[in-house]
Design a protein around this motif. Sequence first.
Motif, PDB file in Angstrom:
ATOM      1  N   THR A 158      -6.009  10.474 -19.533  1.00 14.34           N
ATOM      2  CA  THR A 158      -6.774  11.710 -19.684  1.00 14.34           C
ATOM      3  C   THR A 158      -7.713  11.501 -20.855  1.00 14.34           C
ATOM      4  O   THR A 158      -7.495  10.613 -21.690  1.00 14.34           O
ATOM      5  CB  THR A 158      -5.883  12.937 -19.898  1.00 14.34           C
ATOM      6  N   THR A 159      -8.760  12.313 -20.940  1.00 12.18           N
ATOM      7  CA  THR A 159      -9.731  12.114 -22.010  1.00 12.18           C
ATOM      8  C   THR A 159      -9.155  12.486 -23.360  1.00 12.18           C
ATOM      9  O   THR A 159      -9.208  11.716 -24.317  1.00 12.18           O
ATOM     10  CB  THR A 159     -11.008  12.917 -21.730  1.00 12.18           C
ATOM     11  N   TRP A 172       0.967  18.179 -18.916  1.00  8.68           N
ATOM     12  CA  TRP A 172       0.533  16.800 -19.177  1.00  8.68           C
ATOM     13  C   TRP A 172       1.609  16.026 -19.943  1.00  8.68           C
ATOM     14  O   TRP A 172       1.891  14.866 -19.640  1.00  8.68           O
ATOM     15  CB  TRP A 172      -0.776  16.778 -19.953  1.00  8.68           C
ATOM     16  N   VAL A 202      -5.220   9.997 -13.078  1.00  9.37           N
ATOM     17  CA  VAL A 202      -5.982  10.680 -14.121  1.00  9.37           C
ATOM     18  C   VAL A 202      -5.828  12.174 -13.894  1.00  9.37           C
ATOM     19  O   VAL A 202      -5.994  12.658 -12.775  1.00  9.37           O
ATOM     20  CB  VAL A 202      -7.478  10.305 -14.105  1.00  9.37           C
ATOM     21  N   GLU A 204      -7.121  15.928 -15.637  1.00  9.75           N
ATOM     22  CA  GLU A 204      -7.986  16.546 -16.635  1.00  9.75           C
ATOM     23  C   GLU A 204      -8.236  18.007 -16.291  1.00  9.75           C
ATOM     24  O   GLU A 204      -7.979  18.450 -15.167  1.00  9.75           O
ATOM     25  CB  GLU A 204      -9.320  15.788 -16.725  1.00  9.75           C
ATOM     26  N   ARG A 239      -9.849  21.776 -12.969  1.00 17.95           N
ATOM     27  CA  ARG A 239      -8.646  20.947 -13.094  1.00 17.95           C
ATOM     28  C   ARG A 239      -8.668  19.873 -12.011  1.00 17.95           C
ATOM     29  O   ARG A 239      -8.720  20.195 -10.825  1.00 17.95           O
ATOM     30  CB  ARG A 239      -7.383  21.794 -12.964  1.00 17.95           C
TER      31      ARG A 239
END
Length: 261
Positions: A158-159, A172, A202, A204, A239
């Motif tokens: 994730t970022t 998360w 991934v 986010e 999302r």
Amino acid sequence: MTPFEAFAVDLARAAAAVTLPLFRTGLTGDDKNAGGAFDPVTRADRDAEAAMRTLIAARFPDHGVVGEEYGSDRPEAEHVWVLDPVDGTRAFVAGLPLWTTLIGLRIAGHPTVGVVAQPYLDEIFLGGPSGARMIRSGQDTPLAVRACPRLNDAVIATTDPDLFTGAERGAWTQVRATARLARLGCDAYAYAMVAAGHVDLVAETGLKAWDWTALVPLVEAAGGRVTDWLGAPPSGDGRILAVGDAALTDQALLTLRRAVD
């Protein structure tokens, strides 16, 4: 390569001609979020999007465009290009080669062609009707996700966990605790690594259309899956869940869907 796929590559190269000369030059830009977390926008963002819009207007004057820097032009058109000239501007101003240019084409509302380009590394990741490939130094390499049916074995990304809300961050954290390895700060480059078979998942939140439209055709053309946190096609809630092996979807959603209001 279809004509639209080839044109998306042309757009990526036009953007690179703007962004590369400005990378690692000390460019800092303006803060779009004064008073909050630093959210920079630079000359590279603005000029690269302008260059792509000029090409689209010349080649496909009836197509729409949605871009991060200059807004929407005919967003209800049959064909709409969705542009993020520098996704990961924080990485750009920090001199880190994890920023990308994102180029998506929606046809009748459906993301059909997607490019994730990292010009400093000379990488263009392309997904669309002809399949998924990486273009580097004029050579095409087919892309395919890898098998990873168990979340316990997955490499995830994730970022920035701080972008999640309380409930989202808790979800998360649970997914991360189950996975084998988590990497942070990759922005859209992480999705390219899903398509290339190096990252498995991934997750986010808070993404806009220009952040995710290009990712859907790329990951799906490589054999992966992209949904929202309820398992439906991505929508306006921002999302996003992308997986290489579809078997990971339900395992991740078991936790993630609890965070959705």
